[in-house]
Design an enzyme around this catalytic site. Structure first.
Site: not given
Ligand code: NDP
Length: 315
Positions: A139, A142-143
């Protein structure tokens, strides 16, 4: 003989969608029963730091946030059980579900929050750094932030991979995209955008042999050109995999309308209703577009409100 439990509301799954549905359903006095599923806490338990969920100015780890969501659901007396649902039989009035602990549940409403699982390549080294939280992610939204100013690699050739490569290109000095065939699967417009981004290098006909690293995390990716058989190491600190997701919906397929890739179809856009009255869906099991904890939580709330309205109209 199985043990029959009658409930007003059964929630299947324990990610942000399931727990948010539980908090709302419990506060509406629906006395929800929640089965945690195969991965208690859901996909967030495989993430490190969550910095984009509103209300956590200093960030929070994925596992910590899931413990908090569970505690909040328990505070309002949600009956949370370890275990998973193995079979369902959705009917006109009562929906029967069987759990692996031998319980047969007769539910007036069911909220499906079983989520989706990111697909990984399956290399041992990939799984090692994924479990370590050391540089493998599925992701970018997300990261990606953790790799700003660094070099990353992304695997995949679909719309997700293109979108995520473009997202990473704004944060990272260089993004190397590994495409296993000679062309993209992505739509023309998405592929074009990637092609035109100066700090994205696309390597076609290229597969990953090994994710390389040290005790701290990823340091590179060893790849092979499948035509020339040439091998090389691409330096990177982040190894992103964007080769698709699999919604966890197989047990519902005989009753619930799914799209061609297995995502649950909403019967009425803007609601959480499925084609079966009394059965609602929230989170990634029906969402291939946004796939965020906050959107899953939002749809969990919608599902509980829809279930509550359904019960009120019925009684
Ligand atoms: P897709 O299934 O479309 O693409 C998966 C990609 O991963 C394919 O290119 C496939 O390669 C590659 N792949 C699969 N396994 C491997 C492997 N082991 N090693 C290397 N590469 C591999 O998944 P997406 O998540 O990209 O998209 C899912 C759906 O969501 C699509 O319908 C897409 O259009 C949609 N979507 C739309 C977006 C938008 O419009 N903004 C954004 C994101 C997704 P190969 O081509 O060789 O099979």
């Amino acid at each position: 003989m199985s043990n029959i439990k009658n409930v007003q509301c059964l929630i299947i799954g324990s990610g942000p969608a399931g727990y948010t549905a539980a908090i709302y359903a419990a506060r509406a006095d629906m006395k929800p029963l929640l089965y945690e599923g195969l991965q208690p806490g859901g996909q967030l338990t495989t993430t490190n730091e969550v910095e984009n969920f509103p209300g956590y100015p200093d960030g929070v780890t994925g596992p910590e946030m899931m413990v908090q969501l569970k505690d909040q659901a328990l505070r309002f007396e949600t009956d949370v059980r370890a275990g998973f649902i193995t079979k369902v039989e959705f009917g006109a009035d009562i929906h029967k579900c069987w759990a692996d602990d031998g319980t047969e549940i007769h539910a007036e409403t069911v909220i499906i929050s079983t989520g989706a699982s990111a697909k990984y390549i399956g290399l041992e080294s990939e799984q090692k750094y994924l479990k370590m939280g050391g540089g493998v992610s599925a992701c970018a939204v997300c990261d990606g932030f953790f790799y700003r100013g660094q070099e990353t690699v992304i695997v995949g050739a679909g719309d997700s991979a293109c979108e995520e490569a473009h997202y990473l290109s704004k944060l990272c000095t260089k993004v190397t995209m590994l495409v296993r065939k000679s062309d993209f699967r992505a739509s023309k417009i998405m592929a074009e955008r990637v092609r035109k981004t100066p700090n994205i290098e696309i390597l076609f006909n290229t597969e990953t042999l090994e994710v390389m690293g040290d005790d701290v995390g990823v340091t590179g990716a060893k790849v092979i050109n499948t035509i020339t058989k040439e091998e090389k190491v691409i330096p990177c600190t982040g190894f992103f995999v964007a080769i698709g997701h699999q919604p966890n919906t197989a047990i519902f397929k005989d009753f619930i309308d799914l799209d061609e890739t297995g995502y649950i179809k909403y019967a009425q856009p803007g609601t959480s209703k499925t084609n079966i009255p009394g059965v609602f869906v929230s989170g990634d099991a029906a969402d291939k577009t946004y796939r965020q904890a906050i959107t899953a939580a939002g749809t969990g709330c919608m599902a509980a409100l829809d279930a509550e309205r359904y019960l009120s109209a019925k009684h």
